[in-house]
Write a protein that holds these residues in place. Structure first.
Motif, short mmCIF file in Angstrom:
data_model
loop_
_atom_site.label_atom_id
_atom_site.label_comp_id
_atom_site.label_asym_id
_atom_site.label_seq_id
_atom_site.Cartn_x
_atom_site.Cartn_y
_atom_site.Cartn_z
N THR A 1 0.83 -1.21 0.00
CA THR A 1 0.00 0.00 0.00
C THR A 1 0.87 1.25 0.00
O THR A 1 0.57 2.22 -0.69
CB THR A 1 -0.94 0.00 1.23
N ASN B 1 3.63 1.80 -1.35
CA ASN B 1 4.18 2.10 -2.67
C ASN B 1 3.17 2.79 -3.58
O ASN B 1 3.51 3.36 -4.62
CB ASN B 1 4.67 0.78 -3.32
N MET B 2 1.90 2.78 -3.17
CA MET B 2 0.83 3.39 -3.98
C MET B 2 0.50 4.80 -3.51
O MET B 2 -0.28 5.49 -4.15
CB MET B 2 -0.45 2.54 -3.88
N LEU B 3 1.06 5.22 -2.37
CA LEU B 3 0.64 6.48 -1.77
C LEU B 3 1.70 7.57 -1.91
O LEU B 3 2.90 7.29 -1.88
CB LEU B 3 0.32 6.27 -0.29
N GLN B 4 1.25 8.80 -2.05
CA GLN B 4 2.18 9.92 -2.07
C GLN B 4 1.56 11.10 -1.33
O GLN B 4 0.36 11.13 -1.08
CB GLN B 4 2.51 10.32 -3.51
N HIS C 1 -0.12 14.50 -0.82
CA HIS C 1 -1.00 15.25 -1.73
C HIS C 1 -1.38 16.62 -1.16
O HIS C 1 -2.42 17.17 -1.51
CB HIS C 1 -2.24 14.41 -2.10
N PHE D 1 7.19 11.56 -2.98
CA PHE D 1 7.09 10.11 -3.07
C PHE D 1 8.48 9.52 -3.17
O PHE D 1 9.30 10.07 -3.88
CB PHE D 1 6.25 9.74 -4.31
N ILE E 1 3.93 -1.48 -9.19
CA ILE E 1 4.81 -0.88 -8.19
C ILE E 1 5.91 -0.03 -8.84
O ILE E 1 6.32 -0.28 -9.96
CB ILE E 1 5.48 -1.91 -7.24
N ASP E 2 6.34 0.95 -8.09
CA ASP E 2 7.47 1.77 -8.48
C ASP E 2 8.69 1.11 -7.86
O ASP E 2 8.87 1.14 -6.63
CB ASP E 2 7.26 3.19 -7.95
N PRO F 1 -3.72 3.43 7.12
CA PRO F 1 -3.10 4.74 6.88
C PRO F 1 -4.17 5.82 6.77
O PRO F 1 -5.23 5.60 6.18
CB PRO F 1 -2.41 4.56 5.52
N ASN F 2 -3.85 6.98 7.34
CA ASN F 2 -4.78 8.10 7.28
C ASN F 2 -4.19 9.17 6.37
O ASN F 2 -3.24 9.85 6.72
CB ASN F 2 -5.02 8.65 8.69
N MET F 3 -4.79 9.31 5.20
CA MET F 3 -4.30 10.26 4.19
C MET F 3 -5.10 11.56 4.18
O MET F 3 -4.93 12.39 3.28
CB MET F 3 -4.34 9.62 2.79
N LEU F 4 -5.98 11.73 5.15
CA LEU F 4 -6.80 12.95 5.18
C LEU F 4 -5.94 14.16 5.49
O LEU F 4 -5.02 14.09 6.30
CB LEU F 4 -7.89 12.83 6.25
#
Ligand SMILES: C[S@@+](CC[C@H](N)C(=O)[O-])C[C@H]1O[C@@H](n2cnc3c(N)ncnc32)[C@H](O)[C@@H]1O
Ligand SMILES: [Zn+2]
Lengths: 125, 226
Positions: free
Chosen positions: A5, A7-10, A12, A23, A51-52, A116-119
């Motif tokens: 997960t 690896n999918m998040l950056q 924002h 990232f 994946i990156d 994960p909290n991306m808010l």
């Protein structure tokens, strides 16, 4: 969350748009655990497509996890040892607690009980 | 319309859980029926690799999609599921619902976020996108993450924020299932999606439930013009 997960998040945050910095997010104070999962070649190949690789190599080395080649092999499928290691890293390594911190703006995204909290706050959007 | 696939087991959830997380209602069940109707398309044609549900709530929809509609095919396809919710309580509940129904949690990625914000653009491209939004008509001040959906003026405030995101996160062959009620003006939404984003919409299920007239609209890219 599984290591995949991450690896999918950056980051924002609106003003944070340098792709070299937002990232991958940097793990801090993480609690890792291994949770066994059934191996599935189709799933793993599906993930490898998304994946990156450099970010994965950077993140695993920061966490002290070894066993990945620095560049993505052309055909991952033909390397059973690598497939197994990727399965262990991406799908069996669980981040139970911790945070992911942006190298650009310093924003910290918490991970609580594996979620994960991306808010962001209103002014960061 | 009878449902033939069993609905997910939610017996682990008690009424106290539903103070914090949306309790499946007619809208959720119509969405399940629509996904069941779509099962031949999903399994035989689309064969999705990446599925996203925005607004997971109890997890009933993602569990049904993964466990019943795709079932063992999801394992063959190597399908990955991503679910999001603004409400932090929805995500552990969704994980519990998956586990209760015998689904492996390493195929499920739960993220607390607004829509799918924070997901890397380069890693987008979802083949199936599902959203049962807060669609109820309320005053604009009430829009938020309460377990009971509040949609502001015409029930459209959250929906209208999401529509522009859809074409950016849908894969080329991707499909988007959206729950609407009559007051949201489904035909107007279908026109917006076609004219502004090149997505064609059609109603795949509809039902009157109490005072609500519910619709499930399916959108996909208009490939005739490209
Ligand atoms: C009508 S409930 C649907 C729940 C479940 N999918 C079902 O069908 O039973 C709407 C859900 O969307 C969530 N939600 C509302 N706005 C959201 C947003 N901007 N991003 C993510 N989730 C949102 C709510 O917290 C709630 O769980
Ligand atoms: Zn940042």
């Amino acid at each position: 969350m599984r290591l995949l997960t991450h690896n999918m998040l950056q980051c924002h945050v609106k003003s944070c748009n340098d792709p070299a910095l937002n990232f991958p997010l940097q793990f801090q104070e993480v609690e890792l655990e291994q949770i066994e999962a059934e191996e599935n070649e189709a799933l793993l190949l599906n993930l490898v497509g998304k994946i990156d690789w450099p970010a994965l190599v950077q993140t695993t080395s920061e966490l002290g996890i070894t066993g990945l080649p620095p560049t993505k092999p052309d055909v991952v499928k033909n390397d059973p040892a690598l497939m197994k290691r990727l399965h262990e890293i991406l799908l069996e390594t669980n981040v139970a607690q911790g945070k992911m911190v942006c190298r650009g703006c310093g924003h910290s995204y918490p991970i609580k009980d594996g979620i994960p909290n991306m808010l962001l706050a209103e002014h960061e959007i | 319309m009878a449902s033939y696939l069993p609905t997910p087991d939610l017996s682990h959830l008690k009424s106290a859980d539903y103070h914090n997380v949306y309790e499946p209602a007619e809208d959720s069940f119509l969405l399940l029926d629509a996904l069941e109707l779509e099962a031949p398309f999903l399994n035989d044609q689309l064969q999705p690799r990446w599925c996203l549900e925005v607004g997971a709530g109890s997890g009933i929809v993602s569990t049904f999609l993964a466990g019943q509609v795709l079932g063992s095919r999801a394992v063959d396809f190597g399908t990955c599921f991503v679910v999001t919710d603004l409400n932090p309580r929805a995500l552990p509940v969704t994980q519990a619902t998956w586990a209760r129904n015998g689904l492996a949690l390493h195929r499920l990625h739960c993220i607390q976020t607004d829509f799918i914000r924070g997901w890397r653009p380069a890693a987008q491209g979802f083949d199936v996108l599902v959203f049962n939004p807060p669609y109820v008509v309320t005053s604009p001040e009430e829009v938020g993450s309460q377990p009971r959906g509040r949609g502001g003026i015409d029930g459209r405030q959250v929906i209208d924020q999401f529509l522009p995101i859809v074409p950016t996160i849908l894969s080329d062959r991707g499909v988007f299932y959206l729950v609407l009620i009559e007051q949201n003006r489904p035909q107007e939404i279908i026109s917006i999606m076609r004219d502004q984003y090149g997505l064609l919409g059609s109603i795949v299920a509809q039902r009157k439930a109490g005072i609500e007239y519910l619709y499930i609209v399916k959108f996909s890219r208009d490939t005739s013009t490209t």
